[in-house]
Design a protein around this motif. Structure first.
Motif, PDB file in Angstrom:
ATOM      1  N   ALA A   8     -46.880  60.640  26.911  1.00 33.29           N
ATOM      2  CA  ALA A   8     -47.522  59.379  26.537  1.00 33.29           C
ATOM      3  C   ALA A   8     -48.960  59.396  27.035  1.00 33.29           C
ATOM      4  O   ALA A   8     -49.206  59.576  28.223  1.00 33.29           O
ATOM      5  N   ARG A  13     -48.580  50.482  32.020  1.00 33.56           N
ATOM      6  CA  ARG A  13     -47.166  50.438  32.369  1.00 33.56           C
ATOM      7  C   ARG A  13     -46.304  50.100  31.157  1.00 33.56           C
ATOM      8  O   ARG A  13     -45.226  50.635  30.972  1.00 33.56           O
ATOM      9  N   SER A  15     -47.158  50.511  27.943  1.00 31.13           N
ATOM     10  CA  SER A  15     -47.859  51.162  26.840  1.00 31.13           C
ATOM     11  C   SER A  15     -46.999  51.205  25.582  1.00 31.13           C
ATOM     12  O   SER A  15     -45.807  51.513  25.636  1.00 31.13           O
ATOM     13  N   ASN A  17     -47.320  53.412  23.343  1.00 32.03           N
ATOM     14  CA  ASN A  17     -47.000  54.814  23.102  1.00 32.03           C
ATOM     15  C   ASN A  17     -45.900  55.329  24.010  1.00 32.03           C
ATOM     16  O   ASN A  17     -45.072  56.130  23.596  1.00 32.03           O
ATOM     17  N   LEU A  18     -45.846  54.833  25.220  1.00 33.61           N
ATOM     18  CA  LEU A  18     -44.710  55.144  26.084  1.00 33.61           C
ATOM     19  C   LEU A  18     -43.443  54.544  25.488  1.00 33.61           C
ATOM     20  O   LEU A  18     -42.390  55.197  25.457  1.00 33.61           O
ATOM     21  N   ARG A  22     -40.039  56.467  24.336  1.00 32.53           N
ATOM     22  CA  ARG A  22     -38.704  56.081  24.819  1.00 32.53           C
ATOM     23  C   ARG A  22     -37.768  55.822  23.647  1.00 32.53           C
ATOM     24  O   ARG A  22     -36.595  56.206  23.682  1.00 32.53           O
ATOM     25  N   VAL A  36     -39.366  62.409  28.468  1.00 32.10           N
ATOM     26  CA  VAL A  36     -40.603  61.633  28.413  1.00 32.10           C
ATOM     27  C   VAL A  36     -41.400  61.763  29.708  1.00 32.10           C
ATOM     28  O   VAL A  36     -40.857  61.588  30.799  1.00 32.10           O
ATOM     29  N   HIS A  37     -42.688  62.065  29.559  1.00 34.52           N
ATOM     30  CA  HIS A  37     -43.601  62.190  30.693  1.00 34.52           C
ATOM     31  C   HIS A  37     -44.799  61.269  30.497  1.00 34.52           C
ATOM     32  O   HIS A  37     -45.196  60.995  29.370  1.00 34.52           O
ATOM     33  N   THR A  38     -45.378  60.849  31.615  1.00 43.41           N
ATOM     34  CA  THR A  38     -46.609  60.067  31.575  1.00 43.41           C
ATOM     35  C   THR A  38     -47.729  60.914  32.184  1.00 43.41           C
ATOM     36  O   THR A  38     -47.477  61.967  32.780  1.00 43.41           O
ATOM     37  N   ASN A  40     -49.893  59.406  34.337  1.00 45.88           N
ATOM     38  CA  ASN A  40     -50.368  58.493  35.390  1.00 45.88           C
ATOM     39  C   ASN A  40     -50.865  59.192  36.646  1.00 45.88           C
ATOM     40  O   ASN A  40     -51.747  58.670  37.327  1.00 45.88           O
TER      41      ASN A  40
END
Length: 186
Positions: A8, A13, A15, A17-18, A22, A36-38, A40
């Protein structure tokens, strides 16, 4: 089992796109998974930091997740008609050192999705990624496109996808991408 890593490209938090990633993880076809990875924990790229301290732990972990995956799904926001700086910054770190690009990205199947509050989704950001992906030597999947426009009405306050039309399109998209990866790896 086809393993896909989703990244993402937003720091928010909740988002969109996140949330899109998901939702993609929930609708993956049988025989495929999406991790799923961020971004951040990825710092701003600084060659002096790299020279003095090497790659940050978060960068190394994300690089190794990509290496261990069969494919990569980028969920890109669109800022000012282009790639968000924080997302491009992540790719810049992941491409360090330059002689490691082929190991991380070489011929790796990659697809792009995106959600944006704007009326055109992330069409310009997705197009802007193509030169970057070509430079990295990836194998982009062009058979599908997912642009979630007017994202404020597609997600709830917690960033969860609530729109069933987009969910159905996302289901078709990830099934097509997973099939592309399977064909690429056989």
């Amino acid at each position: 089992m086809t393993r896909i890593i989703g990244i993402a490209g937003s720091l928010r938090r909740r988002s969109f796109n996140l949330g899109l990633l998901r939702a993609a993880a929930e609708v993956m076809p049988d025989g495929a998974t999406l991790d799923v990875h961020t971004i951040n924990d990825i710092p701003l790229y600084n060659a002096d930091v790299e020279a003095a301290d090497g790659l940050p732990r978060a960068v190394v972990a994300l690089k190794e997740a990509i290496v261990g995956a069969d494919g990569v799904l980028l969920a890109t926001p669109e800022y000012n008609n282009g790639i968000p700086g924080v997302f491009k910054n992540t790719i810049d770190w992941l491409s360090r050192p330059a002689d490691d690009i082929a190991r991380v990205f070489g011929a790796k199947p990659i697809a792009i999705i995106g959600a944006s509050p704007g009326g055109f989704g992330t069409i310009l950001a997705q197009d802007a990624w193509l030169g970057v992906l070509r430079t990295l030597g990836t194998r982009p999947w062009f058979e599908g496109r997912l642009l979630a426009a007017r994202a404020g009405g597609l997600f709830d306050a917690e960033g969860q996808l609530t729109d069933e039309t987009i969910r159905a399109r996302l289901t078709i998209f990830v099934a097509g991408f997973a099939a592309f990866i399977e064909r690429s790896n056989s």
